[in-house]
Design a protein around this motif. Structure first.
Motif, PDB file in Angstrom:
ATOM      1  N   MET A 153       0.847  -1.182   0.000  1.00 57.19           N
ATOM      2  CA  MET A 153       0.000   0.000   0.000  1.00 57.19           C
ATOM      3  C   MET A 153       0.890   1.241   0.000  1.00 57.19           C
ATOM      4  SD  MET A 153      -2.764   1.459   2.758  1.00 57.19           S
ATOM      5  CE  MET A 153      -3.872   0.112   2.568  1.00 57.19           C
ATOM      6  N   LYS A 154       0.560   2.173  -0.868  1.00 56.24           N
ATOM      7  CA  LYS A 154       1.312   3.420  -0.942  1.00 56.24           C
ATOM      8  C   LYS A 154       0.682   4.457  -0.020  1.00 56.24           C
ATOM      9  CE  LYS A 154       3.129   2.906  -5.578  1.00 56.24           C
ATOM     10  NZ  LYS A 154       4.540   2.883  -5.286  1.00 56.24           N
ATOM     11  N   SER A 155       1.530   5.211   0.651  1.00 56.98           N
ATOM     12  CA  SER A 155       1.093   6.286   1.528  1.00 56.98           C
ATOM     13  C   SER A 155       1.214   7.597   0.756  1.00 56.98           C
ATOM     14  CB  SER A 155       1.967   6.323   2.781  1.00 56.98           C
ATOM     15  OG  SER A 155       1.642   7.440   3.565  1.00 56.98           O
ATOM     16  N   ILE A 156       0.085   8.262   0.553  1.00 56.90           N
ATOM     17  CA  ILE A 156       0.049   9.501  -0.225  1.00 56.90           C
ATOM     18  C   ILE A 156      -0.361  10.647   0.687  1.00 56.90           C
ATOM     19  CG2 ILE A 156      -0.908  10.654  -2.265  1.00 56.90           C
ATOM     20  CD1 ILE A 156       0.303   7.930  -2.955  1.00 56.90           C
ATOM     21  N   LYS A 157       0.345  11.762   0.585  1.00 57.81           N
ATOM     22  CA  LYS A 157      -0.054  12.981   1.285  1.00 57.81           C
ATOM     23  C   LYS A 157      -0.307  14.048   0.234  1.00 57.81           C
ATOM     24  CE  LYS A 157       2.204  12.198   5.684  1.00 57.81           C
ATOM     25  NZ  LYS A 157       3.065  12.759   6.729  1.00 57.81           N
ATOM     26  N   VAL A 158      -1.468  14.688   0.348  1.00 56.88           N
ATOM     27  CA  VAL A 158      -1.810  15.803  -0.529  1.00 56.88           C
ATOM     28  C   VAL A 158      -1.762  17.056   0.338  1.00 56.88           C
ATOM     29  CG1 VAL A 158      -3.537  16.832  -2.038  1.00 56.88           C
ATOM     30  CG2 VAL A 158      -3.265  14.349  -1.986  1.00 56.88           C
ATOM     31  N   TYR A 159      -0.851  17.961  -0.005  1.00 57.81           N
ATOM     32  CA  TYR A 159      -0.651  19.176   0.774  1.00 57.81           C
ATOM     33  C   TYR A 159      -1.393  20.342   0.140  1.00 57.81           C
ATOM     34  CZ  TYR A 159       3.273  16.619   2.807  1.00 57.81           C
ATOM     35  OH  TYR A 159       4.045  15.683   3.434  1.00 57.81           O
ATOM     36  N   GLY A 160      -2.158  21.064   0.953  1.00 55.88           N
ATOM     37  CA  GLY A 160      -2.858  22.249   0.470  1.00 55.88           C
ATOM     38  C   GLY A 160      -3.849  22.759   1.495  1.00 55.88           C
ATOM     39  N   PRO A 161      -4.223  24.027   1.376  1.00 51.56           N
ATOM     40  CA  PRO A 161      -5.102  24.655   2.358  1.00 51.56           C
ATOM     41  C   PRO A 161      -6.579  24.273   2.225  1.00 51.56           C
ATOM     42  CG  PRO A 161      -4.588  26.211   0.634  1.00 51.56           C
ATOM     43  CD  PRO A 161      -3.764  24.974   0.362  1.00 51.56           C
ATOM     44  N   GLY A 162      -6.918  23.504   1.205  1.00 56.84           N
ATOM     45  CA  GLY A 162      -8.316  23.122   1.016  1.00 56.84           C
ATOM     46  C   GLY A 162      -8.974  23.823  -0.154  1.00 56.84           C
ATOM     47  N   CYS A 163      -8.164  24.396  -1.035  1.00 56.50           N
ATOM     48  CA  CYS A 163      -8.694  25.089  -2.205  1.00 56.50           C
ATOM     49  C   CYS A 163      -9.222  24.075  -3.229  1.00 56.50           C
ATOM     50  CB  CYS A 163      -7.610  25.967  -2.843  1.00 56.50           C
ATOM     51  SG  CYS A 163      -6.204  25.036  -3.487  1.00 56.50           S
ATOM     52  N   LYS A 164      -9.885  24.570  -4.248  1.00 51.60           N
ATOM     53  CA  LYS A 164     -10.466  23.707  -5.277  1.00 51.60           C
ATOM     54  C   LYS A 164      -9.396  22.871  -5.980  1.00 51.60           C
ATOM     55  CE  LYS A 164     -13.891  22.289  -7.806  1.00 51.60           C
ATOM     56  NZ  LYS A 164     -14.774  21.273  -7.270  1.00 51.60           N
ATOM     57  N   ARG A 165      -8.245  23.470  -6.288  1.00 50.32           N
ATOM     58  CA  ARG A 165      -7.171  22.709  -6.947  1.00 50.32           C
ATOM     59  C   ARG A 165      -6.676  21.575  -6.054  1.00 50.32           C
ATOM     60  NH1 ARG A 165      -2.594  26.618  -8.866  1.00 50.32           N
ATOM     61  NH2 ARG A 165      -2.849  27.108  -6.695  1.00 50.32           N
ATOM     62  N   CYS A 166      -6.588  21.846  -4.760  1.00 50.49           N
ATOM     63  CA  CYS A 166      -6.114  20.819  -3.820  1.00 50.49           C
ATOM     64  C   CYS A 166      -7.115  19.661  -3.744  1.00 50.49           C
ATOM     65  CB  CYS A 166      -5.892  21.421  -2.437  1.00 50.49           C
ATOM     66  SG  CYS A 166      -4.646  22.723  -2.438  1.00 50.49           S
ATOM     67  N   GLU A 167      -8.383  19.985  -3.724  1.00 53.44           N
ATOM     68  CA  GLU A 167      -9.425  18.951  -3.702  1.00 53.44           C
ATOM     69  C   GLU A 167      -9.391  18.143  -4.998  1.00 53.44           C
ATOM     70  OE1 GLU A 167     -13.088  21.018  -2.965  1.00 53.44           O
ATOM     71  OE2 GLU A 167     -12.485  21.614  -0.952  1.00 53.44           O
ATOM     72  N   THR A 168      -9.175  18.821  -6.118  1.00 52.46           N
ATOM     73  CA  THR A 168      -9.101  18.143  -7.410  1.00 52.46           C
ATOM     74  C   THR A 168      -7.885  17.222  -7.462  1.00 52.46           C
ATOM     75  OG1 THR A 168     -10.229  19.990  -8.489  1.00 52.46           O
ATOM     76  CG2 THR A 168      -8.987  18.491  -9.908  1.00 52.46           C
ATOM     77  N   ALA A 169      -6.751  17.682  -6.938  1.00 53.73           N
ATOM     78  CA  ALA A 169      -5.541  16.854  -6.918  1.00 53.73           C
ATOM     79  C   ALA A 169      -5.772  15.596  -6.089  1.00 53.73           C
ATOM     80  CB  ALA A 169      -4.356  17.649  -6.361  1.00 53.73           C
ATOM     81  N   GLU A 170      -6.438  15.737  -4.954  1.00 52.50           N
ATOM     82  CA  GLU A 170      -6.746  14.585  -4.097  1.00 52.50           C
ATOM     83  C   GLU A 170      -7.644  13.594  -4.849  1.00 52.50           C
ATOM     84  OE1 GLU A 170      -8.518  13.572   0.341  1.00 52.50           O
ATOM     85  OE2 GLU A 170      -8.800  15.574  -0.475  1.00 52.50           O
ATOM     86  N   ALA A 171      -8.649  14.106  -5.531  1.00 58.31           N
ATOM     87  CA  ALA A 171      -9.561  13.252  -6.302  1.00 58.31           C
ATOM     88  C   ALA A 171      -8.812  12.558  -7.439  1.00 58.31           C
ATOM     89  CB  ALA A 171     -10.721  14.075  -6.852  1.00 58.31           C
ATOM     90  N   MET A 172      -7.886  13.268  -8.086  1.00 61.02           N
ATOM     91  CA  MET A 172      -7.093  12.680  -9.168  1.00 61.02           C
ATOM     92  C   MET A 172      -6.261  11.509  -8.653  1.00 61.02           C
ATOM     93  SD  MET A 172      -5.655  15.971 -11.320  1.00 61.02           S
ATOM     94  CE  MET A 172      -4.706  14.975 -12.481  1.00 61.02           C
ATOM     95  N   VAL A 173      -5.659  11.682  -7.481  1.00 61.44           N
ATOM     96  CA  VAL A 173      -4.842  10.615  -6.886  1.00 61.44           C
ATOM     97  C   VAL A 173      -5.710   9.387  -6.629  1.00 61.44           C
ATOM     98  CG1 VAL A 173      -3.596   9.912  -4.803  1.00 61.44           C
ATOM     99  CG2 VAL A 173      -3.088  12.112  -5.870  1.00 61.44           C
ATOM    100  N   LYS A 174      -6.862   9.604  -6.009  1.00 64.02           N
ATOM    101  CA  LYS A 174      -7.752   8.478  -5.675  1.00 64.02           C
ATOM    102  C   LYS A 174      -8.274   7.794  -6.931  1.00 64.02           C
ATOM    103  CE  LYS A 174      -9.208  10.251  -1.181  1.00 64.02           C
ATOM    104  NZ  LYS A 174     -10.321  10.792  -0.397  1.00 64.02           N
ATOM    105  N   ASP A 175      -8.699   8.570  -7.925  1.00 67.22           N
ATOM    106  CA  ASP A 175      -9.237   8.003  -9.164  1.00 67.22           C
ATOM    107  C   ASP A 175      -8.168   7.240  -9.949  1.00 67.22           C
ATOM    108  OD1 ASP A 175     -11.687   9.126  -8.548  1.00 67.22           O
ATOM    109  OD2 ASP A 175     -11.485  10.800  -9.963  1.00 67.22           O
ATOM    110  N   THR A 176      -6.980   7.817 -10.052  1.00 65.59           N
ATOM    111  CA  THR A 176      -5.898   7.173 -10.788  1.00 65.59           C
ATOM    112  C   THR A 176      -5.488   5.873 -10.106  1.00 65.59           C
ATOM    113  OG1 THR A 176      -5.124   9.322 -11.585  1.00 65.59           O
ATOM    114  CG2 THR A 176      -3.574   7.485 -11.739  1.00 65.59           C
ATOM    115  N   ALA A 177      -5.379   5.905  -8.785  1.00 68.14           N
ATOM    116  CA  ALA A 177      -5.013   4.693  -8.039  1.00 68.14           C
ATOM    117  C   ALA A 177      -6.055   3.603  -8.246  1.00 68.14           C
ATOM    118  CB  ALA A 177      -4.855   5.016  -6.556  1.00 68.14           C
TER     119      ALA A 177
END
Length: 78
Positions: free
Chosen positions: A1-25
């Motif tokens: 299992m890979k441990s992923i950290k998404v860093y960001g203040p909670g902006c739309k781009r940060c939320e999108t990046a988190e979703a991209m990681v989950k969807d791609t995985a």
């Protein structure tokens, strides 16, 4: 299992990046544990100068803007 950290203040781009990681995985069949880091001190300590930032297994692989989908798939597959 890979441990992923998404860093960001909670902006739309940060939320999108988190979703991209989950969807791609999910598409690759890679099991991941995703942690969202919003604390400014923790973000700075990780070396992220521009958000969103993505670290995989403790290694910062991306910072600033949304990651390229092909690169993200490569990072998760490695």
């Amino acid at each position: 299992m890979k441990s992923i950290k998404v860093y960001g203040p909670g902006c739309k781009r940060c939320e999108t990046a988190e979703a991209m990681v989950k969807d791609t995985a999910a598409n690759l069949g890679v099991e991941v544990e995703v942690e969202k880091v919003t604390d400014p001190k923790a973000i700075a300590m990780a070396g992220v100068m521009s958000t969103p930032g993505i670290a995989i297994d403790g290694k910062l692989v991306h910072a600033g803007g949304l990651p390229d989908a092909a690169k993200l798939a490569g990072w998760l597959s490695a």
